[in-house]
Design a protein around this motif. Structure first.
Motif, short mmCIF file in Angstrom:
data_model
loop_
_atom_site.label_atom_id
_atom_site.label_comp_id
_atom_site.label_asym_id
_atom_site.label_seq_id
_atom_site.Cartn_x
_atom_site.Cartn_y
_atom_site.Cartn_z
N THR A 24 0.84 -1.19 0.00
CA THR A 24 0.00 0.00 0.00
C THR A 24 0.88 1.24 0.00
O THR A 24 1.94 1.24 0.64
CB THR A 24 -0.96 0.01 1.22
OG1 THR A 24 -1.79 1.16 1.14
CG2 THR A 24 -0.21 0.01 2.54
N HIS A 25 0.48 2.25 -0.74
CA HIS A 25 1.21 3.52 -0.78
C HIS A 25 2.70 3.33 -1.11
O HIS A 25 3.54 4.06 -0.59
CB HIS A 25 1.07 4.28 0.54
CG HIS A 25 -0.35 4.66 0.86
ND1 HIS A 25 -1.22 3.80 1.50
CD2 HIS A 25 -1.04 5.79 0.62
CE1 HIS A 25 -2.38 4.40 1.62
NE2 HIS A 25 -2.31 5.61 1.10
N LEU A 67 4.60 6.73 6.84
CA LEU A 67 4.90 7.11 5.45
C LEU A 67 5.82 8.33 5.41
O LEU A 67 6.62 8.48 4.49
CB LEU A 67 3.61 7.35 4.67
CG LEU A 67 2.79 6.09 4.39
CD1 LEU A 67 1.46 6.45 3.73
CD2 LEU A 67 3.56 5.09 3.52
N PHE A 120 2.05 12.22 -0.86
CA PHE A 120 0.97 11.23 -0.87
C PHE A 120 -0.17 11.74 0.00
O PHE A 120 -0.01 12.68 0.75
CB PHE A 120 1.46 9.89 -0.32
CG PHE A 120 2.07 10.05 1.05
CD1 PHE A 120 3.42 10.17 1.20
CD2 PHE A 120 1.26 10.12 2.18
CE1 PHE A 120 3.98 10.35 2.46
CE2 PHE A 120 1.82 10.30 3.43
CZ PHE A 120 3.16 10.41 3.56
N VAL A 122 -3.18 9.87 2.49
CA VAL A 122 -3.79 8.64 3.00
C VAL A 122 -5.29 8.80 2.93
O VAL A 122 -5.85 9.75 3.45
CB VAL A 122 -3.33 8.37 4.45
CG1 VAL A 122 -4.01 7.13 4.99
CG2 VAL A 122 -1.82 8.23 4.51
#
Ligand SMILES: [Zn+2]
Length: 125
Positions: A24-25, A67, A120, A122
């Motif tokens: 993910t990500h 992240l 990014f 979330v």
């Protein structure tokens, strides 16, 4: 990716020790393990390059925090862990807390839109 690879390799080696793994990500997120707590590990999650290891299922604020550490790993590569440790020593030397006042932790606690180098968002799925 390559610059952060030394951390990622350690994370990948540890990943089978977690119950769930998913991508993910742009990271491998490994969740669910009792052994870190039994060994006295006080933290919920740790980021090693592009691998995030967590003792439980991460909520979005904690995933965002990790992240930011991924972006820090991408920026500093193999220097990240020594710099992180130096930042803890610096925080202590200034009378601060070894974890809370570490500049990398302070940056990771900032709201998503103000964290440096964050590319990014979330989102709930
Ligand atoms: Zn952190």
């Amino acid at each position: 990716m390559v610059w952060a690879a030394p951390g990622s390799v350690v994370g990948v080696v540890l990943s089978p020790l977690f119950r769930r793994r998913r991508a993910t990500h742009g990271v491998l997120l490994c969740e669910g393990a009792d052994w870190p707590r039994r060994l006295g590990w006080p933290f919920r999650a740790i980021t090693l390059g592009h691998v995030v290891l967590s003792v439980d299922v991460l909520d979005e604020p904690t995933l965002h925090h990790e992240l930011v550490h991924v972006r820090q790993f991408e920026r500093w590569g193999p220097l990240f862990i020594p710099l992180y440790l130096l930042a803890s020593v610096w925080a202590l030397a200034r009378g601060g807390h070894v974890y809370r006042d570490n500049r990398f932790e302070r940056d990771a606690r900032r709201p998503a839109h103000t964290a440096p180098g964050v590319r990014f968002e979330v989102v709930s799925r």
